[in-house]
Design a protein around this motif. Sequence first.
Motif, short mmCIF file in Angstrom:
data_model
loop_
_atom_site.label_atom_id
_atom_site.label_comp_id
_atom_site.label_asym_id
_atom_site.label_seq_id
_atom_site.Cartn_x
_atom_site.Cartn_y
_atom_site.Cartn_z
N ARG A 147 22.88 -27.90 20.51
CA ARG A 147 23.33 -29.27 20.76
C ARG A 147 23.44 -29.56 22.26
N VAL A 148 23.91 -28.58 23.02
CA VAL A 148 23.98 -28.77 24.47
C VAL A 148 22.57 -28.93 25.04
N GLN A 149 21.64 -28.06 24.59
CA GLN A 149 20.27 -28.13 25.09
C GLN A 149 19.62 -29.46 24.73
N ALA A 150 19.86 -29.92 23.53
CA ALA A 150 19.26 -31.18 23.10
C ALA A 150 19.83 -32.36 23.87
N ALA A 151 21.16 -32.33 24.09
CA ALA A 151 21.80 -33.43 24.82
C ALA A 151 21.27 -33.50 26.24
N LEU A 152 21.07 -32.34 26.89
CA LEU A 152 20.56 -32.34 28.26
C LEU A 152 19.09 -32.70 28.31
N LYS A 153 18.35 -32.29 27.27
CA LYS A 153 16.92 -32.60 27.23
C LYS A 153 16.69 -34.10 27.10
N ASN A 154 17.62 -34.77 26.43
CA ASN A 154 17.46 -36.20 26.18
C ASN A 154 17.94 -37.05 27.36
N GLY A 155 17.41 -36.72 28.54
CA GLY A 155 17.59 -37.62 29.67
C GLY A 155 18.60 -37.23 30.70
N ASN A 156 19.36 -36.13 30.49
CA ASN A 156 20.42 -35.81 31.44
C ASN A 156 20.11 -34.64 32.36
N SER A 157 19.10 -33.82 31.99
CA SER A 157 18.93 -32.57 32.74
C SER A 157 18.55 -32.79 34.19
N ALA A 158 17.68 -33.78 34.46
CA ALA A 158 17.23 -33.97 35.83
C ALA A 158 18.39 -34.35 36.74
N SER A 159 19.22 -35.29 36.27
CA SER A 159 20.32 -35.72 37.13
C SER A 159 21.34 -34.60 37.29
#
Length: 249
Positions: A71-83
């Motif tokens: 769930r953490v990986q998916a949440a970050l993959k969906n638009g948050n990881s770059a920032s």
Amino acid sequence: KEGRITQWAKSIGDKVEVGETLLVVESDKADMDVESFEDGYLAVIFTPEGESALVGAAVAVLAASAADIPRVQAALKNGNSASAAAAPAAAAAPAAAPAVSGAGKPASAVAVMMPALSSTMKEGRITQWAKSIGDKVEVGETLLVVESDKADMDVESFEDGYLAVIFTPEGESALVGAAVAVLAASAADIPRVQAALKNGNSASAAAAPAAAAAPAAAPAVSGAGKPASAVAVMMPALSSTMKEGRITQ
């Protein structure tokens, strides 16, 4: 201002406990083991081995449980990881050294600052000084023990020198990033450092931590199924001059 990560001691999915070595960082002063200040499971690594990150930048994220990792990986993959990876809080710069000025000023006197032992820590209470005024201090030696909102941790010195001044005695607290002591370059420099600070600089040095010293905010882990207790692992300041670190392992 930065550090290079030379080694990750844990892999994705591994359990991480408070006090365990999580990564090894190369700075402008030394290579140091960086312990985890949180319990959790390594879910995401933003800065791989051999790359660098600014002090205070999020270099990884811990999930609260193994089940939370996807769930953490998916949440970050969906638009948050770059920032999360690219935008360290501007507040994460280390505090400036106390103003040591006047005649006979030793140029290499450096401040010892209250470290951030967790992503939520705002201040720490010093329970023990492992060194006394006049003692020689070497890189890697335990200098003080700090009690935070998470745990009591030995804090190692990231500079060589001689303990010249203690601003925050045992039993008292200091804000993260505040100068709690000063190291002189040599034993002979101790009286000059003490005199310089006594002549009008000690109060400002002890009481005015840089506003930039707050720990970086955790990456935005949002959306459905967000695990509330996911926390960021941040690049620590290994010296008073470090701006960026490179992970070497």
